[in-house]
Design a protein around this motif. Sequence first.
Motif: not given
Length: 191
Positions: A161-163, A165-166, A181-183, A187, A190-191
Amino acid sequence: MRGAGREPSSRSGSGFARALTACRVTDSSMDPRSAYEECFCGVPPNHGARSAELVTLPELSAGDYVLANVDEIARVIVNQHREPCWAIGEEPKVVPMLRISYVDVGAVQGGSHDLRLTPNQVIHADGEFIAAAAVSPGAALRRNLTVVAVIPAADSVVNPLTTAGTILVAPDGGGAPVLASTYPDWIAAYL
């Protein structure tokens, strides 16, 4: 957005196959494009020592810096599933994944490259962030990167997971990186 607005599609976690790679940046003040060139284009560093290196996803730890996209460096917050369960005496957890095969239509040589990720992991395709399960042959992952096949697979999972989000992820052994995405899919809207 395709794949957005649904309940999470997997209770077994989301993420990437452990063999995928990312560009770890050792100097966070480095220009992201220079890091990209060092990691993915084989360009030697300008002033001696390397400031970026290609590593497998399990090698990333909280606090590391990675390329979040071609223009941004982000910090790893936590790397979910980093420690393999077999390190504590358990069998590795294999989860359903998709193998997304793609080609670089602009490359003079080369074949197809494969990403393995969970169906609910979000990647950038056809200009939007969508669940991997919504990707189909013919989709554009980036300029010149075209999906040729999406095949069910299974593998053990890791998810840094990154600050931002990618993260840019690439196949082990070479291949152009893909923005993801790391999600998971909840989500995407919301990207």
